[in-house]
Structures are given as structure tokens and as C-alpha cells.
Design a protein around this motif. Structure first.
Motif, PDB file in Angstrom:
ATOM      1  N   SER A  57       0.783  -1.661  -0.163  1.00  0.00           N
ATOM      2  CA  SER A  57      -0.237  -0.213   0.082  1.00  0.00           C
ATOM      3  C   SER A  57       1.024   0.960   0.006  1.00  0.00           C
ATOM      4  N   ASP A  86      -7.901   3.271  -3.971  1.00  0.00           N
ATOM      5  CA  ASP A  86      -7.677   1.474  -3.682  1.00  0.00           C
ATOM      6  C   ASP A  86      -9.018   0.659  -3.514  1.00  0.00           C
ATOM      7  N   THR A 132      -0.802  -0.356  -4.797  1.00  0.00           N
ATOM      8  CA  THR A 132      -1.953   0.991  -4.643  1.00  0.00           C
ATOM      9  C   THR A 132      -1.185   1.753  -5.068  1.00  0.00           C
ATOM     10  N   ALA A 138      -7.906   3.294   2.432  1.00  0.00           N
ATOM     11  CA  ALA A 138      -7.259   2.025   2.581  1.00  0.00           C
ATOM     12  C   ALA A 138      -7.364   1.009   3.426  1.00  0.00           C
ATOM     13  N   LEU A 195      -1.023  -7.111   3.781  1.00  0.00           N
ATOM     14  CA  LEU A 195      -0.284  -6.285   3.259  1.00  0.00           C
ATOM     15  C   LEU A 195       0.548  -5.260   4.284  1.00  0.00           C
TER      16      LEU A 195
END
Length: 579
Positions: A214, A341, A365, A407, A429
Motif C-alpha cells: 500500500s 484503492d 496501490t 485504504a 498488506l
């Protein structure tokens, strides 16, 4: 003022010699100054600007991604339009002045005769050549030492501070030439111990695996004197397994990605290098090649252009079956100029639903990318309670916090989808680095400067380099107490959680992981919390587990691949990717 302990006069002398040689080539006295002086000053200016946002100075390798910077100009202009206008006007004015002066000088500056040209070249070229012979940072030079030129490749900020931009930049120019570690050879690779239990003994669970890196994901509530309502990341907080100790700050996403996919470390590569741009020139092992060898299909997702960070070529070299980029994905809802996202998450779920066989997905992302202009979102739903920030910093932080909240919601959506699937789904993540929040950091008291330090005690480094890590399984829940780990350790965690074993990822890398939690070029962190500062340059004997990692990484990236069949058996049948 020039300091006698620093080589400022040497740099000035080199520029003078370049001016002499340049005049000989142009054929007129003084005219080369109109070319050489801007070429010397502008990169130094850009280096200072880069340090304001990314903490590192300008490296020769940065010239490889000028196209990336051009693609990001719209959001930079949107964030600071008046600054952009001023810079554009100043640039155009400077170019116009230089062109005008060049035309005038061609008419008015003295023309050099043949003897004058030859004399300048006879004086300048031999000295320039002798000077270039001093710029090998890997060898000792008595003359260089007498001139107070000290290459400090292990500490680039000090390298640039002491030697000045021109000399430090020159020292970094040969970084593409990576030297073999001491003792490297077929015997050294053969001496690396293998696992006692064969990897084939573990058949795995054929769980689907989704890794999401991310962009700039970080916990803003670490700004302890600022309140956020509601919590911008409740899902991540409830599911957090630990932290990623990022080797970068504010940018250089591709370096973090390189570690997370390969299990190799930037700590073993030249300072300032970018593996995706410079070193991935042959097929390399990665999580994609590993899972493919287990019958998985592998796909990478990134909702931006495929050439960015050379990803189209790199993903081929890393063994991905396919890469969905902005050019091939359906049109996506945007936040500012970046794909949201939420839209990327729904695309991942759609492709997952259409994939019958087990899959390994890796997604990068884009929504969280800086700078954080005030009007990126229609409305900011996270309220800030603070009395320490300027208006500009408050707007920056409000935009960033809204992005974190979205997110977080996207992760919740992905987890709820995974819970309904029959096959186990593993979700990993993590944030690639702290966001470039600019003045938010010093104004809030979180950091003394706008950028993180590269060398500091462990508590400071964690404060300035840790990002959230979630490791979760739809059947087994949150994997807790992972701690703070380098991105290069993620492949070991993923392979183990999926129920597999591998000679490198759970063998060699796994043994290093049992001893160390962080492999940073300036800091090794042992599992008991003890640290080894400047381990790569202080002359101490390397721990065997770190030595083995370094040898195998060099063997696969630059060497003769003596260990391929033994440690990366899935690589033996792969073909060279298209360049």
C-alpha cells in the motif's frame, strides 16, 4: 567559505580545467562557462531539493527515472501551483538568458587560434585524466587522501556534505559495477548448508495468496499530539501483525518491492542503487516463480503505466504470468489523478473470482501517493484535533488521513470477500515507506526534519521507518507478534503460512530470520533486540546467516548461479525474458 579540511578547492580546480578544455572545443574563450556552469549548478540544486523530500541526495541512478518524475508533475503542480508557476517561469527565464548569452558570446568573445586550443587541451586533459583515476572509491589513494577527498559510500549524506556534490556524485557513478563479496565462488556456495528436511516433504495447502503493498501507508496516530476522529485505520489496527522496517522514506517504492518479492536485500547492494532500473537483467527467483512451481498462476497489479519503475520488464524477469497495469485494466475511479484503492481492490476480487486454480497476486496501490493536495477528496471524513500545525500542514495531513481511511476500508472489503470463499485466502498488506508529509513532521515534533535519518539508534530508526504489516488468513485469522521486520523477510513468512518449505525462502532466509529481524545497510537488529551498527563497514566478521544471504544474492543476481539448482530448483527451466 571553503574549509581547508574539505576538498572544495579541488572541485573548483576540476571545474576550471573543464572550462579550459571546453573553451578549446568551442573555439572561443570563456564560452564553455555558459554550458559547464549550469550543468554543475543545476544538479546540485536538484540534489538539495531531493533531500528535502526523500532524505537522500541526487545519485547518478536518479537520471534513469526522469520519465517517472514527468508523469507525476500534474499532482505536484496541483499540490503547490504557485511554486510550480514560479519554478517554470524561472526555468524559462534562465534558458532564455543562457541562449541569449551564448549568441552574444559567439560574436564578442575572443576566438582562439590553434595554438591556444592545443595549449588548453595539453594542460587540462592529462590532469583531468589523472583526477578520474582517483575516483575509484574501492581502492586507497595516497594523493586523494592528501587532497582531503574521502569517499564515504556507507554514509551518503556525509559523503555529499564532506566532498561536495560534484565529487560525491562522481564517486557514485560506477555503482552499476557490483563487486563480488569476499570469498565468493562455487566452493563458498557449496558450503552453504541446506535444510535437513527436503522441501518436497511439505505439500502446502494450495491457499490463494494476495500481497498488497500500500503506497505510503503509515499510522498517522503515531503523531501523539494530534487527535484523529474517527480512527483512520481501525481494520488495520485490529489485524496488525507487526511492522515493516522500510529501507526507504517518502519514495523509492521499487526498492521495497524488490525486497518483498525476492527475499533479497538492498543492504547488499551499492548505496543509492535501484535494482529494478539497474540490476534486473536476467531471470531472478521470486515468490511468483516459487508459487508457479506449485501449480499457481501469478499476476501483478498496478493501476499506473507499465513502464514506471521498469515494472513491465522486471515482472517478466521475476516470473509473473501476467501484469495488469493502467493500459490493460478497466477504467478506474480516481482520487485526484490516482486510481482509488477501492477500485483496485474490486478489480483484484473480480480477477480472483474468475481464476479457478490457486493464485498468487501481488498488487501495488497508488491512491496514497504524495504530495497530498488539499482538494484530492470531495470531503475529508477524518477530523483533526491539533493546535500545532500551520494551515498548509493541516491540509496535507487531513488529505493523507482520508487516504489512510479509504485504504483501511479497502482492506476490510478484501477480507470480507475472502471469508466467503471456499479456498483459504492469505492476505499480506504493508506500507512501503512513511509518507512525504513535509512540514507536518517538524511542526508536530515527530521528527526534527522533514525527512527521516538514515543512521540513528534503533528507537529513532523504528519511529522513522516502520509501517503497518497485516498477515491474515481467512481460515487461521491474524498472525500475531511478528514484530518489526525487513521487507526481505516477507517471502519467508508467506511461504511458511501457505504450508510450504523452500531451500532459500524458509531455509537460508529462514535461518537468518531466526537470528535477525532487520537487515538494514546501517543496522542489523537481532531477535533479542541487540543491534549491530555499521555492520557492513566496521570490519567485524559477518554472522554466517548474513554471509550466506549475501553470497546467494550475489550468485543469483550477478554471479555464475552456482546455487540455482540447489537453492532455487524452480528456476532451472526458465528462459531469459525479453529485454
Amino acid at each position: 567559505m571553503l574549509s581547508p579540511s574539505r576538498p572544495g578547492l579541488v572541485a573548483a580546480g576540476v571545474i576550471f580545467l573543464l572550462l579550459l578544455a571546453g573553451d578549446a572545443l568551442f573555439g572561443r574563450a570563456y564560452q564553455s562557462a555558459l554550458v559547464i556552469v549550469p550543468l554543475a549548478l543545476l544538479p546540485a540544486f536538484f540534489s538539495g531539493q531531493k533531500q528535502l523530500f526523500l532524505s537522500d541526495p541526487l545519485y547518478p541512478s536518479d537520471l534513469l527515472f526522469g520519465r517517472q518524475i514527468m508523469e507525476l508533475l500534474p499532482v505536484m503542480v496541483a499540490a503547490k501551483p504557485f511554486t510550480a508557476i514560479a519554478i517554470t517561469a524561472a526555468t524559462l527565464a534562465t534558458i532564455s538568458i543562457v541562449v541569449y548569452l551564448f549568441v552574444v558570446s559567439w560574436k564578442r568573445f575572443p576566438r582562439l587560434n590553434g595554438m591556444s586550443k592545443l595549449g588548453r587541451l595539453v594542460v587540462a586533459l592529462p590532469i583531468i585524466g589523472a583526477f578520474l583515476s582517483l575516483m575509484d572509491a574501492t581502492s586507497y589513494s595516497y594523493l586523494r587522501d592528501r587532497l582531503n577527498i574521502v569517499p564515504m559510500m556507507w554514509d551518503q549524506q556525509e559523503n555529499y556534505r564532506h566532498n561536495g556534490f560534484l565529487l560525491a556524485f562522481a564517486f557514485n557513478a560506477p555503482m552499476a559495477n557490483v563487486s563480488a563479496p569476499e570469498g565468493y565462488g562455487s566452493d563458498a556456495i557449496a558450503d552453504i548448508p541446506a535444510d535437513r528436511v527436503p522441501a518436497s516433504f511439505f505439500s502446502g495447502r494450495h491457499a490463494d495468496v494476495i500481497m498488497v503493498m500500500s503506497e505510503s501507508l503509515w499510522d498517522p496516530t503515531r503523531l501523539s499530539n494530534i487527535g484523529f476522529s474517527p480512527d483512520p485505520m481501525p481494520t488495520i489496527r485490529a489485524s496488525q501483525s507487526g511492522n515493516v522496517f522500510s529501507p526507504e522514506f517518502g519514495g523509492m517504492t521499487a526498492n521495497v518491492e524488490f525486497e518483498a518479492l525476492t527475499g533479497f536485500s538492498n543492504a547488499f547492494l551499492p548505496y543509492g542503487s535501484i535494482p529494478y532500473q539497474q540490476y534486473v537483467r536476467r531471470p531472478l527467483p521470486s515468490l511468483a516463480t516459487f508459487f508457479e512451481s506449485k501449480g499457481y498462476t501469478s499476476k501483478a497489479f498496478h493501476p499506473f503505466q507499465s513502464w514506471f519503475w521498469n515494472r513491465a520488464n522486471v515482472y517478466k524477469a521475476l516470473g509473473f504470468d501476467s501484469f495488469d497495469s493502467e493500459e490493460t485494466m478497466p477504467a478506474m475511479e480516481k482520487r485526484g489523478i490516482f486510481a482509488s484503492d477501492e477500485a483496485l481492490t474490486r478489480e483484484i476480487m473480480r480477477v480472483g473470482d474468475d481464476t479457478a486454480e490457486p493464485f498468487f497476486f501481488f498488487a501495488v496501490t497508488l491512491q496514497g501517493h504524495g504530495p497530498y493536495e488539499a482538494n484530492r477528496y470531495a470531503s475529508n471524513t477524518v477530523e483533526l484535533d491539533e493546535a500545532v500545525l500551520s494551515s498548509e500542514s493541516r491540509n496535507t495531513l487531513a488529505t493523507y488521513a482520508q487516504g489512510v481511511r479509504e485504504a483501511d476500508k479497502s482492506l476490510k472489503t478484501l477480507m470480507e470477500w475472502a471469508k466467503k470463499r471456499r479456498r483459504e485466502t492469505i492476505i499480506v498488506l504493508f506500507g512501503d515507506h512513511l509518507p512525504p508529509l513535509g512540514t507536518v513532521y517538524p511542526e508536530s515534533g515527530y521528527m526534527p526534519d522533514q525527512v527521516a535519518t538514515r543512521r540513528a539508534p534503533l528507537d529513532v530508526m523504528k519511529r522513522e521507518h516502520e509501517t503497518p504489516l497485516v498477515v491474515w488468513s481467512s481460515k487461521r485469522g491474524v498472525q500475531k507478534d511478528i514484530g518489526s521486520v525487513s521487507p526481505a523477510q516477507l517471502p519467508s513468512l508467506v511461504v511458511k503460512l501457505a504450508g510450504y518449505r523452500h531451500p532459500y525462502y524458509t531455509g537460508v532466509l529462514g535461518r537468518a530470520q531466526e537470528r535477525f529481524t532487520v537487515f538494514d545497510r546501517h543496522l542489523l537488529v537481532e531477535r533479542n533486540g541487540r543491534t549491530q551498527a555499521d555492520w557492513a563497514v566496521n570490519g567485524t566478521t559477518l554472522d554466517p546467516s548474513i554471509r550466506d544471504l549475501r553470497l546467494l544474492q550475489h550468485d543469483m543476481m550477478f554471479g555464475s548461479q552456482f546455487g540455482m539448482e540447489r537453492f532455487f530448483p524452480e528456476m532451472t527451466d526458465r528462459l531469459t525474458p525479453e529485454s
